[in-house]
Scaffold this active site. Sequence first.
Site, PDB file in Angstrom:
ATOM      1  N   SER A 121       0.799  -1.223   0.000  1.00 18.43           N
ATOM      2  CA  SER A 121       0.000   0.000   0.000  1.00 18.43           C
ATOM      3  C   SER A 121       0.831   1.272   0.000  1.00 18.43           C
ATOM      4  O   SER A 121       1.909   1.323   0.593  1.00 18.43           O
ATOM      5  CB  SER A 121      -0.911   0.013   1.243  1.00 18.43           C
ATOM      6  OG  SER A 121      -1.768  -1.094   1.277  1.00 18.43           O
ATOM      7  N   HIS A 126      -7.170  -0.326   6.670  1.00 18.05           N
ATOM      8  CA  HIS A 126      -6.734  -1.720   6.780  1.00 18.05           C
ATOM      9  C   HIS A 126      -6.682  -2.213   8.233  1.00 18.05           C
ATOM     10  O   HIS A 126      -7.072  -3.356   8.510  1.00 18.05           O
ATOM     11  CB  HIS A 126      -5.374  -1.900   6.114  1.00 18.05           C
ATOM     12  CG  HIS A 126      -5.426  -1.804   4.620  1.00 18.05           C
ATOM     13  ND1 HIS A 126      -6.092  -2.720   3.845  1.00 18.05           N
ATOM     14  CD2 HIS A 126      -4.899  -0.892   3.757  1.00 18.05           C
ATOM     15  CE1 HIS A 126      -5.983  -2.390   2.567  1.00 18.05           C
ATOM     16  NE2 HIS A 126      -5.271  -1.279   2.485  1.00 18.05           N
TER      17      HIS A 126
END
Length: 442
Positions: free
Chosen positions: A287, A381
Amino acid sequence: MLRRYSHFYSIRYSSTLLSTLDGLTNRTSGDKLLTYSEKFSKLYANSTPETRKSIFVDLVTNYGVNKEALNHAISLYSKNDQMYPEVRTSATASYVNLIKSIGNLPGGVMQVCEMRANILALLKRETDKTTTSYLRHIELATREVLTSWFSLGNLKLERLTWSSPGDILQKVAEYEAVHPVRGLSDFRKRLGPLRRCFYFSHEALPRNPLVMVHVALVDEIADSVQEITKRGAPTGKEEDQTTAIYYSITSTQPGLSGIDLGNMLIKKVATKLQKDVPSVTTHSTLSPIPGFRPWLIRNLKGNSEYPSIMNEKVVNWISDISEREMNEVEATETLLKVISNEKTKKEQLNAIQHILMYACAHYLCNAKRNGMALNSVANFHIRNGAELYRLNWNGDTSHRGINNSFGIMVNYRYDLEKVHENSAAYTEHKKMAINQKVLDIF
């Protein structure tokens, strides 16, 4: 003059709204409610962006909860607990039922999505506290309605392949925001061997991907997006790959922001991959860290609400690199000079790698708002139950990657047996799941 013109039309639409919804209550139902929703839908569709704020405000002020009726229902309930349905009906604002009914119209679900997108945009710009309060009420109503419409049972998981309909392929390519598609060959690769692309669709928004994820099947947790997106087909056999890397997640509908579609998609895809590719047992993202670079600059300038990352350890590091002893002010100025310059060369960044990695770990782990991670991707997340697993130097060396986070990327690992436990610890107790690899950077 423009202000008076806008004010005139706000008043006009306010009057039109009242006449359009005259007689609407929270007990209106059936065909009569559908008629009201049809009229409102047309009014909203024909309104200008400048007048929609007044429409939303008027909905809340004129078609909210009837307090007198609610108090009466509560009084009845206090004498007979079988009257709970009466309390629930009386506590529901008329505009909530109106919004629900719009969903029964052709194109109604999309219109409610667009309404919420409009409301969210208005909230970002609004400075008046009273108006903000009204807009938050209507935003909450649209969010709750959309959350029920876009529950997992109403979503269809679909895999995108080169044989998928052309209009769907085009939309996915155009929507991709994390790592923009660089042409036909790049897109083919993302759908080819050892790669997957999945998306959610909904029958009310046909042929429209709602949220999509690109996945790379590899033999270990990846530390560089360049390795995943580099030219040429990946090599290896599918049955030898042990790890699924979710390297791009993109939502396409602003009106569905915050409705957890990305969370549901990742977990649904992970479950499917474990069935389709049994060798895959590890699930991790690769990410970006948007906002880290500007945050660090603000932090060093003293414009951040968080304590400065400058401490004795960091000052000593900078002194060693500069080969002369510095105090905190001098060290701060030296570091700022390097990181504030967008033309800083990679060699200069490599020289302060350990400082930037330290600052990034501090940012992800300690920079919080109301106990939750300040970084939106990290919050997404971690809230979903992932573990902050590892920081990766030179994870994204593109101009965008350097500008966002000096090229640092992060892995969030999803252990499917621990996601519920991790999510509960974070949402209920503000405790983040952080791997020792990250803690060791401190």
